[in-house]
Design a protein around this motif. Structure first.
Motif, PDB file in Angstrom:
ATOM      1  N   LEU A 183       0.833  -1.211   0.000  1.00 24.55           N
ATOM      2  CA  LEU A 183       0.000   0.000   0.000  1.00 24.55           C
ATOM      3  C   LEU A 183       0.862   1.253   0.000  1.00 24.55           C
ATOM      4  O   LEU A 183       0.587   2.206  -0.719  1.00 24.55           O
ATOM      5  N   ALA A 184       1.906   1.269   0.821  1.00 27.10           N
ATOM      6  CA  ALA A 184       2.789   2.434   0.885  1.00 27.10           C
ATOM      7  C   ALA A 184       3.517   2.655  -0.434  1.00 27.10           C
ATOM      8  O   ALA A 184       3.770   3.793  -0.822  1.00 27.10           O
ATOM      9  N   ALA A 185       3.836   1.576  -1.141  1.00 29.08           N
ATOM     10  CA  ALA A 185       4.502   1.708  -2.435  1.00 29.08           C
ATOM     11  C   ALA A 185       3.581   2.361  -3.457  1.00 29.08           C
ATOM     12  O   ALA A 185       4.038   3.120  -4.319  1.00 29.08           O
ATOM     13  N   SER A 186       2.278   2.105  -3.356  1.00 25.43           N
ATOM     14  CA  SER A 186       1.338   2.688  -4.308  1.00 25.43           C
ATOM     15  C   SER A 186       0.834   4.055  -3.870  1.00 25.43           C
ATOM     16  O   SER A 186       0.403   4.851  -4.699  1.00 25.43           O
ATOM     17  N   GLU A 187       0.899   4.342  -2.574  1.00 22.38           N
ATOM     18  CA  GLU A 187       0.442   5.634  -2.051  1.00 22.38           C
ATOM     19  C   GLU A 187       1.340   6.018  -0.870  1.00 22.38           C
ATOM     20  O   GLU A 187       1.123   5.557   0.252  1.00 22.38           O
ATOM     21  N   PRO A 188       2.370   6.850  -1.117  1.00 21.24           N
ATOM     22  CA  PRO A 188       3.342   7.188  -0.079  1.00 21.24           C
ATOM     23  C   PRO A 188       2.737   7.781   1.198  1.00 21.24           C
ATOM     24  O   PRO A 188       3.318   7.635   2.273  1.00 21.24           O
ATOM     25  N   ARG A 189       1.581   8.399   1.105  1.00 22.56           N
ATOM     26  CA  ARG A 189       0.968   8.961   2.316  1.00 22.56           C
ATOM     27  C   ARG A 189       0.478   7.869   3.264  1.00 22.56           C
ATOM     28  O   ARG A 189       0.097   8.159   4.386  1.00 22.56           O
ATOM     29  N   LEU A 190       0.526   6.621   2.843  1.00 25.15           N
ATOM     30  CA  LEU A 190       0.139   5.503   3.704  1.00 25.15           C
ATOM     31  C   LEU A 190       1.349   4.831   4.356  1.00 25.15           C
ATOM     32  O   LEU A 190       1.225   3.780   4.960  1.00 25.15           O
ATOM     33  N   ALA A 191       2.504   5.456   4.259  1.00 30.04           N
ATOM     34  CA  ALA A 191       3.735   4.845   4.760  1.00 30.04           C
ATOM     35  C   ALA A 191       3.712   4.591   6.265  1.00 30.04           C
ATOM     36  O   ALA A 191       4.424   3.712   6.756  1.00 30.04           O
ATOM     37  N   ASP A 192       2.895   5.310   7.019  1.00 26.97           N
ATOM     38  CA  ASP A 192       2.876   5.147   8.474  1.00 26.97           C
ATOM     39  C   ASP A 192       1.771   4.211   8.964  1.00 26.97           C
ATOM     40  O   ASP A 192       1.465   4.168  10.145  1.00 26.97           O
ATOM     41  N   LEU A 193       1.197   3.420   8.071  1.00 22.43           N
ATOM     42  CA  LEU A 193       0.068   2.562   8.449  1.00 22.43           C
ATOM     43  C   LEU A 193       0.339   1.726   9.691  1.00 22.43           C
ATOM     44  O   LEU A 193      -0.454   1.710  10.618  1.00 22.43           O
ATOM     45  N   LEU A 194       1.433   1.004   9.715  1.00 16.95           N
ATOM     46  CA  LEU A 194       1.672   0.104  10.836  1.00 16.95           C
ATOM     47  C   LEU A 194       2.141   0.812  12.094  1.00 16.95           C
ATOM     48  O   LEU A 194       1.928   0.314  13.192  1.00 16.95           O
ATOM     49  N   SER A 195       2.751   1.963  11.950  1.00 13.71           N
ATOM     50  CA  SER A 195       3.247   2.653  13.137  1.00 13.71           C
ATOM     51  C   SER A 195       2.160   3.434  13.869  1.00 13.71           C
ATOM     52  O   SER A 195       2.315   3.748  15.040  1.00 13.71           O
ATOM     53  N   ARG A 196       1.065   3.720  13.200  1.00 12.51           N
ATOM     54  CA  ARG A 196       0.045   4.567  13.814  1.00 12.51           C
ATOM     55  C   ARG A 196      -1.345   3.957  13.882  1.00 12.51           C
ATOM     56  O   ARG A 196      -2.286   4.641  14.263  1.00 12.51           O
ATOM     57  N   THR A 197      -1.502   2.711  13.507  1.00 18.55           N
ATOM     58  CA  THR A 197      -2.836   2.140  13.465  1.00 18.55           C
ATOM     59  C   THR A 197      -2.900   0.797  14.159  1.00 18.55           C
ATOM     60  O   THR A 197      -1.890   0.125  14.346  1.00 18.55           O
ATOM     61  N   ARG A 198      -4.113   0.420  14.532  1.00 14.16           N
ATOM     62  CA  ARG A 198      -4.413  -0.964  14.913  1.00 14.16           C
ATOM     63  C   ARG A 198      -4.819  -1.655  13.623  1.00 14.16           C
ATOM     64  O   ARG A 198      -5.407  -1.045  12.737  1.00 14.16           O
ATOM     65  N   VAL A 199      -4.529  -2.904  13.527  1.00 17.31           N
ATOM     66  CA  VAL A 199      -4.839  -3.673  12.327  1.00 17.31           C
ATOM     67  C   VAL A 199      -5.714  -4.852  12.732  1.00 17.31           C
ATOM     68  O   VAL A 199      -5.489  -5.473  13.771  1.00 17.31           O
ATOM     69  N   ALA A 200      -6.707  -5.123  11.908  1.00 18.32           N
ATOM     70  CA  ALA A 200      -7.545  -6.299  12.124  1.00 18.32           C
ATOM     71  C   ALA A 200      -7.586  -7.121  10.843  1.00 18.32           C
ATOM     72  O   ALA A 200      -7.640  -6.576   9.748  1.00 18.32           O
ATOM     73  N   VAL A 201      -7.540  -8.417  11.008  1.00 14.89           N
ATOM     74  CA  VAL A 201      -7.746  -9.348   9.895  1.00 14.89           C
ATOM     75  C   VAL A 201      -9.045 -10.065  10.221  1.00 14.89           C
ATOM     76  O   VAL A 201      -9.143 -10.745  11.249  1.00 14.89           O
ATOM     77  N   GLY A 202     -10.037  -9.854   9.355  1.00 18.00           N
ATOM     78  CA  GLY A 202     -11.366 -10.353   9.681  1.00 18.00           C
ATOM     79  C   GLY A 202     -11.874  -9.591  10.896  1.00 18.00           C
ATOM     80  O   GLY A 202     -11.819  -8.373  10.932  1.00 18.00           O
ATOM     81  N   ALA A 203     -12.281 -10.293  11.921  1.00 18.83           N
ATOM     82  CA  ALA A 203     -12.810  -9.651  13.125  1.00 18.83           C
ATOM     83  C   ALA A 203     -11.813  -9.659  14.276  1.00 18.83           C
ATOM     84  O   ALA A 203     -12.149  -9.279  15.387  1.00 18.83           O
ATOM     85  N   ASP A 204     -10.571 -10.061  14.013  1.00 15.96           N
ATOM     86  CA  ASP A 204      -9.572 -10.186  15.069  1.00 15.96           C
ATOM     87  C   ASP A 204      -8.433  -9.195  14.877  1.00 15.96           C
ATOM     88  O   ASP A 204      -7.933  -9.025  13.760  1.00 15.96           O
TER      89      ASP A 204
END
Length: 81
Positions: A37-58
């Motif tokens: 995602l960050a490679a296609s949209e550089p403004r998303l480079a901080d996704l993992l450092s600033r967000t909680r992530v869920a896969v499905g409902a977990d």
């Protein structure tokens, strides 16, 4: 492998459609998806450092493996008053 990525908060504003389908090489993890995602949209480079992530409902970590058809959600911190 196809992953459906969902964005909330200001990330939804960055990704104009609010949703994006990704095609990733296997094996893939949450970190691999965030990097794609960050490679296609550089403004998303901080996704993992600033967000909680869920896969499905977990909730998930960067090392969580993904499989074809998974739904991956990026949940930024919220504030209110």
């Amino acid at each position: 492998m196809t992953i459906r990525a969902l964005f909330f908060g200001h990330y939804r504003d960055i990704v104009s459609s609010g949703e994006r389908e990704l095609t990733l090489d296997v094996p893939a993890t949450v970190a691999d998806a965030a990097a794609a995602l960050a490679a296609s949209e550089p403004r998303l480079a901080d996704l993992l450092s600033r967000t909680r992530v869920a896969v499905g409902a977990d909730f998930a970590t960067a090392e969580t493996p993904l499989k074809d058809g998974d739904e991956l959600a990026f949940l930024p911190p919220m504030s209110g008053g």
